[in-house]
Design a protein around this motif. Structure first.
Motif, mmCIF file in Angstrom:
data_model
loop_
_atom_site.group_PDB
_atom_site.id
_atom_site.type_symbol
_atom_site.label_atom_id
_atom_site.label_comp_id
_atom_site.label_asym_id
_atom_site.label_seq_id
_atom_site.Cartn_x
_atom_site.Cartn_y
_atom_site.Cartn_z
ATOM 1 N N GLU A 35 -42.828 16.960 2.679
ATOM 2 C CA GLU A 35 -43.254 18.293 2.261
ATOM 3 C C GLU A 35 -44.603 18.682 2.841
ATOM 4 N N CYS A 36 -45.350 17.731 3.429
ATOM 5 C CA CYS A 36 -46.677 17.995 3.968
ATOM 6 C C CYS A 36 -46.798 17.381 5.367
ATOM 7 N N TYR A 37 -47.672 17.941 6.170
ATOM 8 C CA TYR A 37 -47.907 17.379 7.502
ATOM 9 C C TYR A 37 -49.377 17.544 7.864
ATOM 10 N N ASP A 38 -49.863 16.631 8.702
ATOM 11 C CA ASP A 38 -51.283 16.545 9.046
ATOM 12 C C ASP A 38 -51.561 17.318 10.328
ATOM 13 N N THR A 39 -52.536 18.231 10.290
ATOM 14 C CA THR A 39 -52.960 18.980 11.483
ATOM 15 C C THR A 39 -54.430 18.722 11.800
ATOM 16 N N PRO A 89 -51.194 36.188 18.033
ATOM 17 C CA PRO A 89 -50.664 36.188 16.658
ATOM 18 C C PRO A 89 -49.866 34.936 16.308
ATOM 19 N N LEU A 90 -49.205 34.319 17.287
ATOM 20 C CA LEU A 90 -48.392 33.146 16.980
ATOM 21 C C LEU A 90 -49.240 31.898 16.731
ATOM 22 N N SER A 91 -50.342 31.776 17.465
ATOM 23 C CA SER A 91 -51.175 30.580 17.327
ATOM 24 C C SER A 91 -52.442 30.840 16.528
ATOM 25 N N GLY A 92 -52.841 32.098 16.395
ATOM 26 C CA GLY A 92 -54.095 32.405 15.709
ATOM 27 C C GLY A 92 -55.313 32.092 16.551
ATOM 28 N N CYS A 93 -55.105 31.741 17.832
ATOM 29 C CA CYS A 93 -56.212 31.362 18.724
ATOM 30 C C CYS A 93 -56.274 32.344 19.887
ATOM 31 N N PHE A 94 -57.458 32.871 20.141
ATOM 32 C CA PHE A 94 -57.640 33.874 21.185
ATOM 33 C C PHE A 94 -57.787 33.266 22.579
ATOM 34 N N LEU A 95 -57.917 31.953 22.692
ATOM 35 C CA LEU A 95 -58.186 31.326 23.985
ATOM 36 C C LEU A 95 -57.069 31.566 24.994
ATOM 37 N N GLY A 105 -44.827 13.678 16.892
ATOM 38 C CA GLY A 105 -44.452 14.200 18.190
ATOM 39 C C GLY A 105 -44.281 15.708 18.209
ATOM 40 N N ASP A 106 -44.090 16.354 17.047
ATOM 41 C CA ASP A 106 -43.843 17.778 17.005
ATOM 42 C C ASP A 106 -45.143 18.552 16.943
ATOM 43 N N MET A 107 -45.127 19.737 17.552
ATOM 44 C CA MET A 107 -46.267 20.639 17.474
ATOM 45 C C MET A 107 -46.338 21.215 16.065
ATOM 46 N N ALA A 108 -47.521 21.275 15.509
ATOM 47 C CA ALA A 108 -47.718 21.816 14.165
ATOM 48 C C ALA A 108 -48.608 23.049 14.278
ATOM 49 N N LEU A 109 -47.975 24.227 14.301
ATOM 50 C CA LEU A 109 -48.729 25.468 14.423
ATOM 51 C C LEU A 109 -49.084 26.005 13.052
ATOM 52 N N SER A 130 -59.333 26.131 15.592
ATOM 53 C CA SER A 130 -59.741 24.817 15.091
ATOM 54 C C SER A 130 -58.569 23.842 15.058
ATOM 55 N N GLY A 131 -57.348 24.340 15.156
ATOM 56 C CA GLY A 131 -56.177 23.474 15.225
ATOM 57 C C GLY A 131 -55.865 23.101 16.659
ATOM 58 N N GLU A 132 -55.771 21.803 16.933
ATOM 59 C CA GLU A 132 -55.563 21.352 18.314
ATOM 60 C C GLU A 132 -54.264 21.875 18.886
ATOM 61 N N ASP A 133 -53.198 21.843 18.097
ATOM 62 C CA ASP A 133 -51.912 22.334 18.588
ATOM 63 C C ASP A 133 -51.958 23.840 18.839
ATOM 64 N N ASN A 134 -52.721 24.552 18.036
ATOM 65 C CA ASN A 134 -52.854 25.994 18.248
ATOM 66 C C ASN A 134 -53.468 26.294 19.612
ATOM 67 N N ILE A 135 -54.496 25.542 19.984
ATOM 68 C CA ILE A 135 -55.156 25.751 21.279
ATOM 69 C C ILE A 135 -54.187 25.478 22.423
ATOM 70 N N ILE A 136 -53.445 24.359 22.332
ATOM 71 C CA ILE A 136 -52.517 23.997 23.408
ATOM 72 C C ILE A 136 -51.451 25.064 23.594
ATOM 73 N N VAL A 137 -50.858 25.498 22.477
ATOM 74 C CA VAL A 137 -49.796 26.505 22.564
ATOM 75 C C VAL A 137 -50.343 27.827 23.082
ATOM 76 N N ALA A 138 -51.523 28.225 22.618
ATOM 77 C CA ALA A 138 -52.122 29.487 23.064
ATOM 78 C C ALA A 138 -52.395 29.462 24.563
ATOM 79 N N LEU A 139 -52.947 28.364 25.071
ATOM 80 C CA LEU A 139 -53.245 28.267 26.502
ATOM 81 C C LEU A 139 -51.965 28.259 27.339
ATOM 82 N N LEU A 140 -50.953 27.517 26.882
ATOM 83 C CA LEU A 140 -49.691 27.472 27.626
ATOM 84 C C LEU A 140 -49.028 28.841 27.680
#
Length: 306
Positions: free
Chosen positions: A42-46, A242-248, A70-74, A81-91
């Motif tokens: 029910e919970c996951y670590d980001t 909007p999907l990642s919440g990261c402007f990068l 192994g899964d991305m946690a957006l 501040s979320g590492e996965d958010n930055i990766i997805v936003a840049l990609l």
């Protein structure tokens, strides 16, 4: 009395641990320990680094399907501040920018080509001179592979005279339109225009005039296709925020579009011209007295020094 109180005191850590474990569930994931957050359903670590309970988040639908991280946690609420958010936003930004930059790059390159042709044809006689070139041979080149393309080639030779009186022999290979290819036969005389002092920069006047005043159907089809690519790129690039919440992700997205436009305007066509003037396609050699033609139609531009 001490012995009677020792048993409850010993049971307190056990009871507290069970209480904490019981609270680690959907809706209260921030109370989980690191192990509970990483192995729960029910919970996951980001957490961007070491485990931080505030980064233990609720899973959508109450089922994380956790498989060892192994899964991305957006989580758009975490922003950059979320590492996965930055990766997805840049990609997403890079992918969207790569698609969106194609249209401005190709469109401005085509516009630069047409403007260059118009300037070349309308240049004054002291900048660009004209003469007749002999068609040495012509042939058709067909590329192999799935996307087969056909190129119509001419090999020409002409004599250019500089304003200092020096004469140069120019041998060059050029790509022409199918209409020009079918019209001219080997040995024919073709009008060429060349830049005085830089004889390797020349054009076939009739062929370039037709190119600059025509809009091939293939080019219109390519514009439609590039327009579709640009729409997809804009949607992907803009959606990265909007999907990642990261402007990068917007940074590479905007930079790629601007870079594509600048490359189309100032780089693509000049680079293509430099390649077409290389020694592989054009050879310019000074003429000996024996090689000099008895009469040429060089024009008045050859009258003054280089």
């Amino acid at each position: 009395m001490a012995r009677k109180m020792s048993l409850p005191m010993l049971l307190i850590p056990v009871l507290l641990s069970h209480r904490v474990a019981a609270e680690c569930k959907l809706g209260s994931c921030m109370t989980c320990t690191e192990q509970e957050c990483n192995t729960g359903t029910e919970c996951y670590d980001t957490s961007p680094g070491d485990y931080d309970p505030q980064y233990c988040l609720d899973c959508d639908g109450g089922n994380c399907h956790y498989e060892g991280g192994g899964d991305m946690a957006l989580n758009p609420d975490l922003g950059c501040s979320g590492e996965d958010n930055i990766i997805v936003a840049l990609l997403m930004g890079i992918l969207g920018g790569s698609f969106a930059c194609i249209l401005p790059c190709c469109g401005l390159c085509y516009r630069s080509q047409r403007k260059w042709a118009e300037d070349f044809l309308s240049a004054p006689a002291d900048k660009v001179s004209r003469t007749q070139a002999g068609l040495q041979r012509k042939w058709i080149e067909t590329s192999s592979g799935e996307s087969r393309s056909t190129s119509y080639m001419f090999e020409i030779q002409f004599f250019a005279q500089r304003r200092s009186g020096e004469t140069y022999k120019v041998c060059g290979k050029v790509t022409v339109m199918e209409e020009t290819y079918n019209k001219q036969e080997q040995g024919a005389q073709i009008e060429v225009a060349y830049r005085v002092g830089n004889e390797g920069d020349f054009i076939l006047v009739e062929d370039v005039s037709k190119r600059s005043h025509s809009s091939p159907k293939m080019f219109k089809c390519l514009l439609c296709a590039f327009g579709a690519f640009m729409m997809v790129g804009l949607l992907v690039g803009v959606a990265s925020f909007p999907l990642s919440g990261c402007f990068l992700g917007l940074i590479p997205f905007i930079l790629l579009i601007i870079g594509g436009a600048l490359a189309g305007r100032f780089l693509c066509f000049p680079l293509a011209r430099k390649i077409s003037q290389s020694s592989f396609y054009v050879i310019v050699t000074p003429c000996s007295p024996v090689e000099r033609p008895v009469a040429t139609s060089i024009g008045v531009a050859a009258a003054a020094g280089p």
